[in-house]
Design an enzyme around this catalytic site. Structure first.
Site, short mmCIF file in Angstrom:
data_model
loop_
_atom_site.label_atom_id
_atom_site.label_comp_id
_atom_site.label_asym_id
_atom_site.label_seq_id
_atom_site.Cartn_x
_atom_site.Cartn_y
_atom_site.Cartn_z
N GLU A 271 0.85 -1.20 0.00
CA GLU A 271 0.00 0.00 0.00
C GLU A 271 0.88 1.25 0.00
OE1 GLU A 271 -3.19 0.07 -0.59
OE2 GLU A 271 -3.18 -2.11 -0.62
N TRP A 274 1.68 1.99 -3.41
CA TRP A 274 0.72 2.80 -4.21
C TRP A 274 1.00 4.28 -4.00
CZ3 TRP A 274 -2.27 1.63 -8.18
CH2 TRP A 274 -2.64 0.31 -8.39
N TRP A 302 -19.13 14.70 -20.92
CA TRP A 302 -19.73 15.01 -19.61
C TRP A 302 -20.98 15.86 -19.83
CZ3 TRP A 302 -17.81 12.20 -15.90
CH2 TRP A 302 -16.47 11.85 -15.90
N ASN A 338 -10.74 3.89 2.72
CA ASN A 338 -10.38 3.73 1.31
C ASN A 338 -11.47 3.06 0.47
OD1 ASN A 338 -8.47 3.77 -0.97
ND2 ASN A 338 -8.56 1.54 -0.73
N TRP A 356 -14.68 13.83 -12.79
CA TRP A 356 -13.90 13.45 -11.61
C TRP A 356 -13.20 14.65 -10.97
CZ3 TRP A 356 -8.70 14.56 -11.75
CH2 TRP A 356 -8.09 14.71 -13.00
N TRP A 379 -8.40 9.56 -7.93
CA TRP A 379 -9.60 9.96 -8.68
C TRP A 379 -9.51 9.48 -10.12
CZ3 TRP A 379 -14.39 11.38 -7.62
CH2 TRP A 379 -14.67 11.74 -6.31
#
Ligand code: FAD
Length: 451
Positions: A271, A274, A302, A338, A356, A379
């Site tokens: 993790e 990441w 969009w 998360n 986003w 995101w």
């Protein structure tokens, strides 16, 4: 005459394992700690509200810890480049040290400053203090950067092990005549009228000592459940290190080595991987917060922004239990688990069909751990436009996610109990229909001609 060293604190608000501070102490001259609130240098993104709250308390803790050891923290506000040069002149400093930053505008400021200070004969050195593997050190076989996580992390693990953390200094000898400093309270980092930070105060204790305590507690009591329960928002199985890493109250090196020393780790360390990957991505793509990493998403159709829908999402009034619970947890605590971040983000992008970037901005303003890499990176991951992202057509079903990860309803009961009442709120959109609309928009994007 002493020739003091300046340690320019930025995202490293700690004494332990702080290579810049260590270098200054090793010079054997008095040390001046300096923090610059720079909201004006070109491209520097102003901090969000929750981040400002954290910063205030973390600076206050750092100042106290420096004072206990004989040092001082000078606070100044303005363009970093001018402020640092002024402080060098005020203190007749001979050296400036800092730990490196990896965002585009920050690197520009730092590089220009380094050059101009050196021209003036000031010693300047920068160090790796915020990442285990600096972005340019991790390369594919072809010498390029990575855009997929698994090979990235494999390449990191093949590099030399991250260095051991440096010990915390017992003394930090300061200058005899203190320099002028701003009053932290006058920076207005804390909210007033209204003071919305009550939930943050209940939830968090910013500062290095609390960060170290939480790490120890996690490694002693909670890490055993991490692999099994990390996806369950009410299990309390994750480390809550994200704001501490964001503000550098603890270094990733300390987390890494203490995790290994506790005999734990692969999944937890991955993790942290990441986090490294998000910064690697930002370094190579500095516009991560504003531009789609995958250019094909620039043509995504969009619909016109529906402000009432956006507001319903922001305030946890979507009528979808797990999403509302997450958004209320965020509003109250400045944090969201998360799994719920993924579900809430997917709902915004793929059920409300809102760009986003609007979600990223809201998280930026409300998260205590909001950072320039992890927030936009994640995101874009959820939206499908990012590096090694979840494909756009993977739409989280918030109801199934709640059944799976909040089976006993603990989390929803804590944050959005109205959903468990006899008259629960209705979803503001139909999940199935909006999912179909999102997939149709995605197909339209795929079919659109590209130049
Ligand atoms: P743990 O599970 O204990 O993980 C340990 C550490 O690993 C974390 O503290 C964090 O530094 C890192 N980490 C874990 N997951 C991720 C991840 N997906 N990406 C990058 N690093 C990770 N994290 C932030 O630190 N800042 C953000 O602004 C941020 N925004 C996010 C936005 C969205 C839409 C999503 C889906 C995720 C976001 N994350 C962000 C990642 C993640 O949700 C948090 O890092 C995590 O929830 C923090 O809790 P923890 O420290 O208990 O995590």
């Amino acid at each position: 005459m002493p020739s003091p060293s300046i340690v320019w604190f930025r995202d490293d608000l700690r004494l332990a394992d702080n290579p810049a501070l260590r270098a200054a102490l090793d010079r054997g001259e008095p040390v001046i700690g300096l923090y610059v609130l720079d909201e004006v240098s070109p491209g520097i993104r102003p901090l969000g509200g929750a981040a400002r709250w954290w910063l205030h308390h973390s600076l206050s803790s750092l100042a106290e810890r420096l004072a206990e050891r004989g040092g001082t923290l000078v606070l100044r506000r303005g363009p970093a480049d001018r402020i640092i040069r002024e402080t060098v002149a005020d203190a007749s400093a001979a050296a400036v040290f800092w730990n490196r930053r990896y965002g585009g505008p920050e690197r520009e400021v730092d590089a220009a400053l380094k050059a101009s200070l050196r021209e003036d004969g000031v010693e300047v050195a920068s160090f790796a203090g915020s990442l285990l593997f600096e972005p340019w050190t991790v390369k594919t076989g072809a010498g390029t950067h990575f855009s997929v996580y698994t090979p990235f992390w494999r390449a990191c693990l093949a590099l030399p092990t991250p260095r051991a953390p440096l010990p915390e200094p017992r003394e930090v000898a300061g200058v005899r005549h203190p320099l002028a400093s701003d009053d932290l309270n006058e920076w207005d980092l804390l909210p007033r009228d209204p003071d919305w930070a009550g939930g943050l105060r209940e939830t968090w204790e910013p500062g290095e000592p609390a960060a170290r305590r939480r790490l120890r507690e996690f490694l002693t009591h909670d890490i055993g459940a991490y692999d099994r329960a990390r996806d369950e928002p009410s299990a309390g199985a994750t480390s809550l290190m994200s704001p501490r890493l964001r503000w550098g109250e603890v270094s990733p090196h300390t987390v890494w080595h203490e995790t290994i020393a506790a005999g734990a780790g692969g999944r937890y360390l991955s993790e942290l991987g990441w986090r490294e990957f998000a910064w690697h991505t930002l370094f190579h793509f500095p516009e991560l917060a504003t531009r789609n990493l995958r250019a094909e998403f620039d043509g995504f159709p969009w619909p016109r922004l529906a402000p009432t829908r956006l507001a319903a999402w922001q305030h946890g009034r979507t009528g979808v239990a797990l999403v509302d619970a997450g958004m209320k947890e965020l509003w109250h605590t400045g944090y969201m688990h998360n799994r719920v971040r993924m579900v809430a983000a997917s709902f915004l992008v793929k059920n409300l069909i809102i760009d986003w970037r609007r979600g990223e901005e809201w998280f930026w303003d409300t998260l205590v751990d909001a950072d320039a890499a992890n927030n936009p990176f994640n995101w874009q991951w959820v939206a499908g436009s990012g590096a090694d992202a979840a494909p756009y057509f993977r739409v989280f079903n918030p109801e199934l996610q709640a059944k799976k990860f909040d089976a006993d309803g603990h989390y929803v009961r804590q944050w959005a109990p109205e959903h468990l009442s006899e008259d629960p709120p209705e979803p503001i959109v139909d999940l199935r229909e909006t999912r179909q609309a999102a997939l149709a928009a995605y197909d339209a994007m795929k079919r659109a001609p590209r130049d």
